[in-house]
Design an enzyme around this catalytic site. Sequence first.
Site, short mmCIF file in Angstrom:
data_model
loop_
_atom_site.label_atom_id
_atom_site.label_comp_id
_atom_site.label_asym_id
_atom_site.label_seq_id
_atom_site.Cartn_x
_atom_site.Cartn_y
_atom_site.Cartn_z
N ILE A 149 0.81 -1.22 0.00
CA ILE A 149 0.00 0.00 0.00
C ILE A 149 0.84 1.27 0.00
O ILE A 149 0.30 2.38 -0.03
CB ILE A 149 -0.96 0.03 1.21
CG1 ILE A 149 -0.19 -0.11 2.53
CG2 ILE A 149 -2.02 -1.05 1.09
CD1 ILE A 149 -1.06 0.03 3.77
N THR A 202 8.99 -0.52 2.39
CA THR A 202 7.69 -0.80 1.81
C THR A 202 6.65 -0.99 2.91
O THR A 202 6.95 -1.53 3.97
CB THR A 202 7.76 -2.08 0.95
OG1 THR A 202 8.83 -1.95 0.01
CG2 THR A 202 6.47 -2.30 0.18
N ASP A 217 9.09 16.23 8.46
CA ASP A 217 8.67 15.75 7.14
C ASP A 217 7.15 15.88 6.97
O ASP A 217 6.49 14.96 6.52
CB ASP A 217 9.10 14.30 6.95
CG ASP A 217 9.31 13.95 5.47
OD1 ASP A 217 9.48 14.88 4.65
OD2 ASP A 217 9.31 12.75 5.14
#
Length: 418
Positions: A135, A142, A255
């Site tokens: 996803i 990942t 971030d």
Amino acid sequence: MPPLTDDRKFNSSGRRRSSSGRRPFSVSGRTPDRWDFSRSSGVSTASSVSAVSSASGVSTARTKSSISYRSWLVEFLKAILTCFGKPEIRPPEPRPLKSPSSTPSRSRHANSFSSTGKLSEIQKATKNFSPALKIGQGGFGTVYKGTLDDGKLVAVKRAKKTMHDSHVSVEFKSEIKIMGRVEHLNLVKFYGYLEDGDEKIIVVEYVPNGTLREHLDGFHGNYLDLGARIDIAIDVAHAVTYLHMYADHPIIHRDIKASNILLTETLRAKVADFGFARANESGVTIVSTQVKGTAGYLDPEYLKTYQLTEKSDVFSFGVLLVELISARRPIEPKRKLKDRITAKWAIEKFTQGSAIEVLDPNLLRTPATNLAVEKVLELAFQCLAPTRQGRPSMRKCAEILWDIRKDYRQLSTSYPLP
């Protein structure tokens, strides 16, 4: 494995979704993924940008804006160019993070998956990391959707197995250390971690409705209406205010960007990805550290001085506000040269008295929309001041956005959509 706490439910009242059946518009270009920067050529820092006037006084803002706009633009462009400069290799930060086994004050939602026997549970939950369950993809590795034995849906972040990449290990330790300390409605919940040989896995809450960036691109069907976008901005402001003011130690996310904001089925926003986050345990206002973040969102003062403050998150939030209004990415490499830096393009439109041209073309223009766009952009450009002294706190951003939402809803009632 002990059962995991169910996610809380949210009311969706007050959020209107567009009824448009239009297909998603094409994306001009992708913002580069997170970068880990080292010192490059210096960037001179100008005085803080002047506060932009309110929507009712746009003409006054234009008369005062020429000098401040040129100064802001020069600093902003230098900052962007610095992002793409050739980095110089610097040694790792001097203070190593503690190992996962000594991570303090874990959240009451956190469950340790650190025994070897639990790896098989994660493999079972993700069907051995099946590509069909993938996803997400990022600098850390990942992300897979997983289903635990009790039926609980989770997101499983599997780190890259590049043994020589020390940054992956640092991000992993940083994320589990910080996520174990925080809990907030608008932060993704942390359930636990696993470290087994070269496997580094973080298990967090599964948020089913994709990222904010995907919604701005129209990948989920309808486009978010402006009311929903303001709500999302408030949710993010609340989350970052909590990190800055109410966590055990002040935490700087480093971030804040649209692809790190996940949406629930009721369009509540949850801030994710703490790999670059930095906890300020020293009690000082400024932390000297390597530059980390994503091109287009980076604070120019942080780029120049390597001095990280909470106002670095405020700058990124200002870029995010422009992104919410325009649906453009911070850097649009396929557009004309003068329009490639979205914040630069947007502030130019604002100072010319054409703020409404910044609005996502997929949204309807109404009196309520026109006013909200002016006020959100006004706040965005205060957040984008070249130096931290000119930027508001995240708490102040949240307060201003609450007022904008109130005015937007009242005016929308007076002038309903046709």
